[in-house]
Design a protein around this motif. Structure first.
Motif, PDB file in Angstrom:
ATOM      1  N   SER A   4      -7.202   0.029   0.279  1.00 21.36           N
ATOM      2  CA  SER A   4      -7.557   0.373   1.652  1.00 21.36           C
ATOM      3  C   SER A   4      -8.746  -0.460   2.126  1.00 21.36           C
ATOM      4  O   SER A   4      -8.829  -0.812   3.310  1.00 21.36           O
ATOM      5  CB  SER A   4      -7.839   1.867   1.797  1.00 21.36           C
ATOM      6  OG  SER A   4      -8.971   2.243   1.054  1.00 21.36           O
ATOM      7  N   GLY A  33       0.800  -1.221   0.000  1.00 24.78           N
ATOM      8  CA  GLY A  33       0.000   0.000   0.000  1.00 24.78           C
ATOM      9  C   GLY A  33       0.831   1.269   0.000  1.00 24.78           C
ATOM     10  O   GLY A  33       0.509   2.232  -0.691  1.00 24.78           O
ATOM     11  N   TYR A  51      -1.898   8.943   2.119  1.00 25.79           N
ATOM     12  CA  TYR A  51      -1.989   7.511   2.409  1.00 25.79           C
ATOM     13  C   TYR A  51      -0.607   6.913   2.661  1.00 25.79           C
ATOM     14  O   TYR A  51      -0.461   6.031   3.518  1.00 25.79           O
ATOM     15  CB  TYR A  51      -2.684   6.755   1.274  1.00 25.79           C
ATOM     16  CG  TYR A  51      -4.142   6.518   1.532  1.00 25.79           C
ATOM     17  CD1 TYR A  51      -4.570   5.495   2.352  1.00 25.79           C
ATOM     18  CD2 TYR A  51      -5.107   7.325   0.932  1.00 25.79           C
ATOM     19  CE1 TYR A  51      -5.915   5.277   2.587  1.00 25.79           C
ATOM     20  CE2 TYR A  51      -6.455   7.116   1.149  1.00 25.79           C
ATOM     21  CZ  TYR A  51      -6.847   6.089   1.982  1.00 25.79           C
ATOM     22  OH  TYR A  51      -8.174   5.879   2.221  1.00 25.79           O
ATOM     23  N   MET A 103      -6.889   4.860  -3.860  1.00 23.15           N
ATOM     24  CA  MET A 103      -6.479   3.919  -2.829  1.00 23.15           C
ATOM     25  C   MET A 103      -7.656   3.085  -2.318  1.00 23.15           C
ATOM     26  O   MET A 103      -7.478   2.260  -1.440  1.00 23.15           O
ATOM     27  CB  MET A 103      -5.864   4.690  -1.657  1.00 23.15           C
ATOM     28  CG  MET A 103      -4.597   5.425  -1.976  1.00 23.15           C
ATOM     29  SD  MET A 103      -3.250   4.360  -2.460  1.00 23.15           S
ATOM     30  CE  MET A 103      -3.023   3.372  -1.002  1.00 23.15           C
ATOM     31  N   GLN A 104      -8.854   3.287  -2.869  1.00 25.27           N
ATOM     32  CA  GLN A 104     -10.042   2.642  -2.327  1.00 25.27           C
ATOM     33  C   GLN A 104      -9.946   1.115  -2.308  1.00 25.27           C
ATOM     34  O   GLN A 104     -10.221   0.516  -1.247  1.00 25.27           O
ATOM     35  CB  GLN A 104     -11.303   3.068  -3.096  1.00 25.27           C
ATOM     36  CG  GLN A 104     -11.676   4.506  -2.921  1.00 25.27           C
ATOM     37  CD  GLN A 104     -10.946   5.405  -3.920  1.00 25.27           C
ATOM     38  OE1 GLN A 104     -10.176   4.937  -4.748  1.00 25.27           O
ATOM     39  NE2 GLN A 104     -11.188   6.688  -3.821  1.00 25.27           N
ATOM     40  N   LEU A 141      -7.289  -3.863   3.041  1.00 24.71           N
ATOM     41  CA  LEU A 141      -6.546  -3.719   4.292  1.00 24.71           C
ATOM     42  C   LEU A 141      -7.492  -3.608   5.478  1.00 24.71           C
ATOM     43  O   LEU A 141      -7.277  -4.233   6.522  1.00 24.71           O
ATOM     44  CB  LEU A 141      -5.620  -2.509   4.215  1.00 24.71           C
ATOM     45  CG  LEU A 141      -4.732  -2.255   5.415  1.00 24.71           C
ATOM     46  CD1 LEU A 141      -3.826  -3.460   5.680  1.00 24.71           C
ATOM     47  CD2 LEU A 141      -3.879  -1.016   5.182  1.00 24.71           C
ATOM     48  N   GLN A 142      -8.558  -2.845   5.330  1.00 24.54           N
ATOM     49  CA  GLN A 142      -9.519  -2.695   6.424  1.00 24.54           C
ATOM     50  C   GLN A 142     -10.184  -4.025   6.755  1.00 24.54           C
ATOM     51  O   GLN A 142     -10.351  -4.366   7.926  1.00 24.54           O
ATOM     52  CB  GLN A 142     -10.576  -1.642   6.063  1.00 24.54           C
ATOM     53  CG  GLN A 142     -11.537  -1.346   7.177  1.00 24.54           C
ATOM     54  CD  GLN A 142     -10.859  -0.728   8.388  1.00 24.54           C
ATOM     55  OE1 GLN A 142      -9.833  -0.085   8.283  1.00 24.54           O
ATOM     56  NE2 GLN A 142     -11.442  -0.930   9.540  1.00 24.54           N
ATOM     57  N   ILE A 148      -7.787   3.600   8.905  1.00 27.36           N
ATOM     58  CA  ILE A 148      -8.106   3.585   7.477  1.00 27.36           C
ATOM     59  C   ILE A 148      -9.426   4.305   7.180  1.00 27.36           C
ATOM     60  O   ILE A 148      -9.469   5.162   6.285  1.00 27.36           O
ATOM     61  CB  ILE A 148      -8.108   2.134   6.928  1.00 27.36           C
ATOM     62  CG1 ILE A 148      -6.729   1.500   7.080  1.00 27.36           C
ATOM     63  CG2 ILE A 148      -8.562   2.102   5.473  1.00 27.36           C
ATOM     64  CD1 ILE A 148      -5.624   2.155   6.312  1.00 27.36           C
ATOM     65  N   LEU A 169      -0.090   5.047   6.068  1.00 23.06           N
ATOM     66  CA  LEU A 169       0.271   3.631   6.045  1.00 23.06           C
ATOM     67  C   LEU A 169       1.634   3.389   6.691  1.00 23.06           C
ATOM     68  O   LEU A 169       1.844   2.339   7.302  1.00 23.06           O
ATOM     69  CB  LEU A 169       0.232   3.089   4.615  1.00 23.06           C
ATOM     70  CG  LEU A 169      -1.170   2.963   4.026  1.00 23.06           C
ATOM     71  CD1 LEU A 169      -1.097   2.544   2.564  1.00 23.06           C
ATOM     72  CD2 LEU A 169      -2.032   1.996   4.820  1.00 23.06           C
ATOM     73  N   THR A 181      -8.944   8.039   7.551  1.00 19.60           N
ATOM     74  CA  THR A 181      -8.173   8.593   6.434  1.00 19.60           C
ATOM     75  C   THR A 181      -9.053   8.756   5.202  1.00 19.60           C
ATOM     76  O   THR A 181      -8.996   9.783   4.520  1.00 19.60           O
ATOM     77  CB  THR A 181      -6.973   7.684   6.114  1.00 19.60           C
ATOM     78  OG1 THR A 181      -6.172   7.559   7.280  1.00 19.60           O
ATOM     79  CG2 THR A 181      -6.139   8.249   4.985  1.00 19.60           C
ATOM     80  N   ALA A 182      -9.864   7.749   4.916  1.00 19.38           N
ATOM     81  CA  ALA A 182     -10.750   7.814   3.745  1.00 19.38           C
ATOM     82  C   ALA A 182     -11.724   8.987   3.857  1.00 19.38           C
ATOM     83  O   ALA A 182     -11.963   9.705   2.883  1.00 19.38           O
ATOM     84  CB  ALA A 182     -11.514   6.507   3.594  1.00 19.38           C
TER      85      ALA A 182
END
Length: 119
Positions: free
Chosen positions: A41, A22, A100, A37-38, A44-45, A81, A104, A84-85
């Motif tokens: 991310s 990432g 990001y 990054m959707q 990752l979430q 995460i 990260l 951040t979004a």
């Protein structure tokens, strides 16, 4: 319970790898000034949430006073995460990528500390 412990530790390694990928992808997004990054991310979430769900039954066997820092870092990892979004909605791709990458890297430090606190 041994299987849960093994899965919990393997997921932590997977999360570490996804975070490193990432960071690299975020730098590519920033460099190219396009992309997003959707998907990464989101993956990752989901991994972090799965790690937390698997960790909950393991708490009953652990000393909570010893695991307090582990729990705090886990809560930070789960919330970082989505926060951040939300903060980077409708921002230019370069700002999203650089932000990001920084977030990260901070999450990578949190995950590294989780290794030390019993994860």
């Amino acid at each position: 319970m041994e299987r849960l412990i093994a899965l919990h530790s393997r997921l932590q390694l997977t999360i570490t790898i996804v975070i490193v990928v990432g960071v690299l992808w975020a730098l590519v997004v920033a460099w190219r000034n396009r992309g997003g990054m959707q998907p990464l991310s989101g993956i990752l979430q989901l991994l972090i949430i799965a790690q937390a769900v698997i960790g909950v039954p393991l708490l009953w066997q652990a000393d909570l006073a010893q695991m307090a820092l582990h729990l705090i870092y886990g809560v930070v990892a789960v919330g970082l995460i989505p926060a951040t979004a939300i903060a980077l909605r409708e921002r230019p791709a370069r700002i999203v990528g650089l932000s990001y990458a920084g977030i990260l890297l901070m999450l990578l430090i949190v995950v590294a500390r989780l290794y030390e606190t019993g994860g």
